[in-house]
Scaffold this motif. Structure first.
Motif, PDB file in Angstrom:
ATOM      1  N   HIS A  71      63.895  37.638  92.527  1.00 44.41           N
ATOM      2  CA  HIS A  71      63.413  38.760  93.322  1.00 44.41           C
ATOM      3  C   HIS A  71      64.479  39.795  93.644  1.00 44.41           C
ATOM      4  CE1 HIS A  71      59.753  36.351  94.964  1.00 44.41           C
ATOM      5  NE2 HIS A  71      59.479  36.983  93.853  1.00 44.41           N
ATOM      6  N   THR A  72      65.720  39.528  93.300  1.00 41.16           N
ATOM      7  CA  THR A  72      66.788  40.458  93.658  1.00 41.16           C
ATOM      8  C   THR A  72      66.624  41.845  93.042  1.00 41.16           C
ATOM      9  OG1 THR A  72      68.297  38.572  93.847  1.00 41.16           O
ATOM     10  CG2 THR A  72      69.283  40.752  93.742  1.00 41.16           C
ATOM     11  N   ASP A 123      64.161  31.516  94.771  1.00 46.57           N
ATOM     12  CA  ASP A 123      64.745  32.444  95.739  1.00 46.57           C
ATOM     13  C   ASP A 123      65.140  31.695  97.000  1.00 46.57           C
ATOM     14  OD1 ASP A 123      64.727  35.255  94.751  1.00 46.57           O
ATOM     15  OD2 ASP A 123      62.617  34.835  94.440  1.00 46.57           O
ATOM     16  N   PHE A 146      61.018  40.686  99.807  1.00 43.92           N
ATOM     17  CA  PHE A 146      61.372  40.158  98.490  1.00 43.92           C
ATOM     18  C   PHE A 146      60.310  40.468  97.442  1.00 43.92           C
ATOM     19  CE2 PHE A 146      64.344  37.787 101.025  1.00 43.92           C
ATOM     20  CZ  PHE A 146      65.431  37.627 100.195  1.00 43.92           C
ATOM     21  N   LEU A 191      64.339  44.198  95.247  1.00 38.47           N
ATOM     22  CA  LEU A 191      64.566  44.367  96.680  1.00 38.47           C
ATOM     23  C   LEU A 191      64.597  45.859  97.006  1.00 38.47           C
ATOM     24  CD1 LEU A 191      67.301  41.715  97.564  1.00 38.47           C
ATOM     25  CD2 LEU A 191      64.881  41.670  98.105  1.00 38.47           C
ATOM     26  N   VAL A 235      65.144  33.434 100.584  1.00 39.86           N
ATOM     27  CA  VAL A 235      63.928  33.544 101.399  1.00 39.86           C
ATOM     28  C   VAL A 235      63.895  32.435 102.433  1.00 39.86           C
ATOM     29  CG1 VAL A 235      61.415  33.553 101.325  1.00 39.86           C
ATOM     30  CG2 VAL A 235      62.711  34.633  99.493  1.00 39.86           C
TER      31      VAL A 235
END
Length: 198
Positions: free
Chosen positions: A143-144, A9, A74, A147, A12
């Motif tokens: 992690h998208t 990610d 996230f 969200l 981040v």
């Protein structure tokens, strides 16, 4: 690894890189406002090395809190610090008040859209996505898919930290505006040039 998860990610750590200078500027504005107030009201000059050290320490403190909020955004809410947790537990603050709605609408949702925009741009190029994307599914970053701006308000520690950060930024903006208006007010006005009469 020095920066864990940077390949999974990168957004981040992109936000972390933006947190350091912005939080330093915020603390510099607040520190300068306090120093100016003390000098004008009490005659105490707080400017100097001590004030600079306090600004640096407060910047690191705020970066730590903001860093936990970024990870919570996230999908890792356990990273929140929970400043003033005892006071938060004693005083029940509504989760969907005006401050929360404005923060979600003006900050959290645009931030989610920004992350998804970059993910879409990277995923649209096969060569780039082969080197950058870490998932083989429809999402480029891990992690998208999770969200969720509302997650920060659902977790008590994260909601507490986010309210603190938002209030600090609101105070910083108000301090900067008042300082700018005060400087303009004290600036001497140019005197009109009257032609000499012979």
């Amino acid at each position: 690894m020095l920066l864990p998860g940077i390949l999974r990610d990168p957004s981040v750590y992109e936000l972390l890189a933006a947190l350091v200078p912005t939080n330093f500027y915020l603390m510099a504005v607040l520190g300068g406002g306090v120093a100016t107030f003390c000098k004008r009201v009490f005659g105490l000059d707080l400017r100097g090395r001590i004030l600079e050290l306090v600004v640096v320490c407060m910047t690191l403190w705020l970066v730590g809190i903001s860093w936990g909020l970024v990870w919570a955004f996230f999908g890792t809410p356990e990273t929140c610090v929970g400043v003033f947790q005892e006071q938060q537990q004693q005083q029940q603050v509504p989760q969907h008040g005006t401050l929360e709605k404005l923060t979600t609408r003006l900050l959290l949702r645009p931030l989610r859209a920004y992350v998804k925009l970059w993910e879409g741009l990277l995923s649209s190029h096969k060569v780039v996505s082969r080197w950058v994307c870490v998932t083989s599914e429809s999402h480029c970053f891990a992690h998208t898919p999770i969200l969720n701006p509302d997650t920060l308000w659902e977790e008590p520690l994260c909601a507490n930290d986010l309210r603190l950060v938002v209030w600090l930024w609101m105070t910083g903006v108000a301090t900067l505006l008042m300082s700018t208006l005060w400087k303009k007010r004290r600036r001497p006005r140019p005197q009109p040039n009257h032609p000499h009469q012979d």
